[in-house]
Design an enzyme around this catalytic site. Structure first.
Site, short mmCIF file in Angstrom:
data_model
loop_
_atom_site.label_atom_id
_atom_site.label_comp_id
_atom_site.label_asym_id
_atom_site.label_seq_id
_atom_site.Cartn_x
_atom_site.Cartn_y
_atom_site.Cartn_z
N SER A 118 0.81 -1.22 0.00
CA SER A 118 0.00 0.00 0.00
C SER A 118 0.85 1.27 0.00
O SER A 118 2.04 1.26 0.34
CB SER A 118 -0.92 0.01 1.22
OG SER A 118 -1.80 -1.09 1.17
C1 LIG Z 1 -3.20 -3.87 -0.65
S1 LIG Z 1 -2.64 -5.50 -0.39
C2 LIG Z 1 -2.01 -5.45 1.25
C3 LIG Z 1 -0.77 -4.72 1.48
C4 LIG Z 1 -0.09 -5.17 2.74
N1 LIG Z 1 -0.83 -4.84 3.93
C5 LIG Z 1 1.33 -4.70 2.79
O1 LIG Z 1 1.70 -4.01 3.74
O2 LIG Z 1 2.08 -5.05 1.88
C6 LIG Z 1 -4.12 -6.44 0.00
C7 LIG Z 1 -3.84 -7.87 0.36
O3 LIG Z 1 -5.05 -8.47 0.80
C8 LIG Z 1 -5.04 -9.82 0.40
N2 LIG Z 1 -6.41 -10.35 0.46
C9 LIG Z 1 -7.43 -10.19 -0.41
N3 LIG Z 1 -8.53 -10.83 0.02
C10 LIG Z 1 -8.20 -11.40 1.20
C11 LIG Z 1 -8.91 -12.21 2.14
N4 LIG Z 1 -10.19 -12.57 1.95
N5 LIG Z 1 -8.26 -12.62 3.24
C12 LIG Z 1 -6.97 -12.30 3.47
N6 LIG Z 1 -6.24 -11.54 2.61
C13 LIG Z 1 -6.84 -11.10 1.50
C14 LIG Z 1 -4.48 -9.75 -1.00
O4 LIG Z 1 -4.01 -11.00 -1.43
C15 LIG Z 1 -3.37 -8.70 -0.82
O5 LIG Z 1 -2.13 -9.29 -0.53
#
Ligand SMILES: C[S@@+](CC[C@H](N)C(=O)[O-])C[C@H]1O[C@@H](n2cnc3c(N)ncnc32)[C@H](O)[C@@H]1O
Length: 220
Positions: A61
């Protein structure tokens, strides 16, 4: 990067209520080396205030959003925090600099594995990563002082509300995938009542239901 985050805080002050990063969040943003959370191709851009690709159609992000999400949940040293959407592990590391324990869930198994290895190599002993579906939260470790959701849900998952302590705070992007969502702050009162504040428009990758297919490529 921290100067750019400060400038964005100042520019969004009327919406967020924060004129500047809190001292603990600022210290954490200075301490966590973002270049360690991205691949070789993204290294030159690691300290720009922008999201970057981390593979599997996902992103690390925007640093401003990481700092703001952390400030919004008012982290304290004794807190136990749940993060949904581990991604690279960067947000988890920022939280881990401030709070006692971070639990973080990532749907994409290779990302969960890579983040766990990265966080361990960086010496974070207070972060536990689990591969799985964040919609269910982590009931065995609940309740949490704070929950930080880093993928956009169409609605706030009820399981997460239930796993928040009285007095706890949750930050979550809410809205349809593909467009802008609202970064929402939920606060649970002592009697369990939930107060909701829409903080500002954001654009996150979608929170995918388990078995719901891969995420699409978006900005946060
Ligand atoms: C914007 S990225 C997160 C960035 C992260 N917090 C970082 O610091 O790098 C969103 C993440 O949410 C994960 N995601 C999407 N749906 C999800 C779910 N139902 N449960 C857990 N993770 C999920 C995606 O695979 C992705 O890696």
């Amino acid at each position: 990067m921290v100067a750019e985050i400060e400038a964005t805080y100042a520019a969004t002050r009327a919406q967020t209520g924060f004129a500047a990063m809190s001292a603990p969040v600022r210290a954490a943003m200075l301490r966590v080396e973002r270049h360690r959370f991205v691949g070789a191709r993204e290294q030159p851009f690691a300290y720009r205030n922008q999201p970057l690709p981390i593979g599997h159609g996902q992103t690390i992000s925007q640093p401003f959003i990481v700092a703001l999400s952390t400030d919004l949940v008012a982290p304290e040293p004794h807190h136990v925090v749940l993060e949904i959407g581990t991604g690279s592990g960067y947000q988890a590391a920022v939280l881990a600099e401030i709070v006692h324990q971070v639990y973080t869930i990532e749907l994409v198994e290779p990302l969960a594995r890579e983040a766990a290895a990265r966080l361990a190599a960086l010496g974070y002993r207070n972060v536990e990563v689990r591969a799985g579906d964040g919609y269910a939260g982590w009931p065995e470790k609940a309740p949490f002082d704070a929950i930080v959701v880093t993928a956009a849900a169409a609605a706030v998952p009820q399981a997460l509300v239930e796993q928040l302590k009285p007095g706890g705070r949750m930050v979550i992007p809410v809205g349809a995938p593909g467009g802008l969502q609202r970064l929402v702050l939920l606060t649970k009162a002592a009697d369990g009542t939930i107060a909701r504040r829409d903080v500002l428009p954001v654009r996150f990758v979608p929170m995918v239901p388990a078995g719901g297919g891969g995420g699409t490529r978006e900005r946060n």
